[in-house]
Scaffold this motif. Sequence first.
Motif, short mmCIF file in Angstrom:
data_model
loop_
_atom_site.label_atom_id
_atom_site.label_comp_id
_atom_site.label_asym_id
_atom_site.label_seq_id
_atom_site.Cartn_x
_atom_site.Cartn_y
_atom_site.Cartn_z
N PRO A 86 1.16 -1.28 0.31
CA PRO A 86 0.01 -0.08 -0.23
C PRO A 86 0.72 1.20 -0.16
CG PRO A 86 -0.27 -1.46 1.66
CD PRO A 86 0.55 -2.03 1.07
N ARG A 127 0.41 3.87 1.17
CA ARG A 127 1.07 4.74 2.89
C ARG A 127 1.79 3.97 3.96
NH1 ARG A 127 -3.04 8.35 4.99
NH2 ARG A 127 -1.81 8.76 6.74
N GLY A 176 3.16 6.52 11.28
CA GLY A 176 3.04 7.04 9.52
C GLY A 176 2.50 8.62 9.27
N VAL A 188 2.00 11.63 8.46
CA VAL A 188 0.61 12.53 8.02
C VAL A 188 1.41 13.94 8.32
CG1 VAL A 188 -0.71 13.28 8.77
CG2 VAL A 188 -0.39 10.94 9.52
N GLU A 227 -7.31 12.85 11.20
CA GLU A 227 -6.52 10.73 10.85
C GLU A 227 -7.65 9.66 12.60
OE1 GLU A 227 -3.90 10.41 8.58
OE2 GLU A 227 -4.70 12.82 8.30
N ARG A 228 -8.21 9.35 11.78
CA ARG A 228 -9.07 7.75 12.18
C ARG A 228 -7.73 7.17 13.09
NH1 ARG A 228 -13.97 7.21 11.81
NH2 ARG A 228 -14.27 7.53 10.79
N THR A 287 -7.20 3.30 14.89
CA THR A 287 -7.94 2.38 15.52
C THR A 287 -7.14 1.48 16.04
OG1 THR A 287 -7.07 2.07 12.82
CG2 THR A 287 -9.29 2.88 12.77
N GLN A 289 -4.19 1.65 13.78
CA GLN A 289 -3.78 2.70 12.65
C GLN A 289 -3.90 4.17 11.58
OE1 GLN A 289 -0.96 0.39 11.63
NE2 GLN A 289 -1.63 -0.67 13.12
N ILE A 290 -3.01 4.56 11.28
CA ILE A 290 -4.10 6.12 10.99
C ILE A 290 -4.44 5.74 9.72
CG2 ILE A 290 -2.70 8.22 10.85
CD1 ILE A 290 -0.09 7.10 12.55
N SER A 291 -5.37 6.26 9.17
CA SER A 291 -5.70 6.62 8.22
C SER A 291 -6.28 8.13 7.84
CB SER A 291 -7.35 5.92 8.15
OG SER A 291 -7.54 6.05 8.81
N GLU A 292 -5.93 9.00 7.26
CA GLU A 292 -6.73 10.06 6.85
C GLU A 292 -7.71 10.35 5.88
OE1 GLU A 292 -5.44 13.89 3.32
OE2 GLU A 292 -3.65 13.14 5.02
N LEU A 293 -9.29 11.24 7.03
CA LEU A 293 -10.43 11.15 6.52
C LEU A 293 -10.93 12.43 5.83
CD1 LEU A 293 -13.46 10.18 7.34
CD2 LEU A 293 -13.55 11.40 9.20
#
Length: 349
Positions: A2, A4, A223, A225, A253-254, A256, A258-262
């Motif tokens: 992926p 990211r 990660g 950002v 960022e979410r 969980t 784990q970091i994911s951009e919202l």
Amino acid sequence: MPNRLIKAVGVLLAVITAVAGCGGGATTEQTSAPRSARPPAAEPAPAGAPTVAPIGMVVPIPGGPEGIVVGRSGTAAIAVRNPPGVALVDSTTGVVRQTVQMGGAARHLSLAGVDGPVLVPLESSDELVEVSLADGNVVSRTGGVGRQPHDAVRTSNGTVVVTNEMGGGVVFVRDGAVVGSLPAGPPQPGGAAAVGKYAAVADVQGNGVWVYDGSTREQVAQGPVGTKLTHAVALSDDLVAFADTDGGAVLIERITPQISELARVESPGKPYGLAHDPDRRRLFVTLTATNQLQVIDVADPATPRIAGTVPTVQQPNSVAVEPRSGAVLITGSSPNGSLQIITEDLLPR
């Protein structure tokens, strides 16, 4: 792989290379290079005098005010740096009720509960102090929380995570005692936000976010950002907003963990201080280059909407919300120190 994850590996390799280049055989304990040898950290813009008069009420707060929090009772706590202390202030009138002297100066403050105590990381004495909002009594004092502890947040299981800015990584505190530390991770950790049992920490040297589990005292995610981050504020039990100060944006960022951009919100003007009003679903951002406060509607965090900006005092480094009324309080760090109080009716909608 992926995209990211590819970026994350690249960031990790860059950090390893930089550490190796600072001195042969450097270990994770040596990630804290002298300040002169470090890459420049993200900083607020040095603001000039306001060209537009700030709205609301402005009262003087001498001593170089910085971080600010407001409890459910309406008492605000403001970190002042000269002499070092915490001023307890009426959030409606701006009247200083009491100043609690400290053995060192703090920059960030946070609340351990809706009405305190206040977590006060003392950068110049390497201590974490908890102060009662009700009477200014020192609830606890913990030494040895790193080199220049910058921020501290309490996770849902009661563990306080302290960012060890000049030592790298974080220190874990429970019941007034250090119970662990992780010296690896962010080279220069800055702002932090508690999201449930996790603490999300921004690295002010680069674009990394590290996530720690307060219950197990482990790093659980990391990660890239943004460009260079400074402050962080929780929006919910799994969402954090970061001020991308060098990137001119606010990133949601979410976690969980784990970091994911919202979402991303453009915030030109060196965004720095952050505050969230969960009842009215607003996010407030200080724009230090332009002496402004940006108001963002986060009713739907995936599609945030800029409601507008309002003029502030000079050098608006920190902001907080009075939870009952929705008033916004901003500390102006230049030239002599001030507190701006903006009632809810004056804010853009």
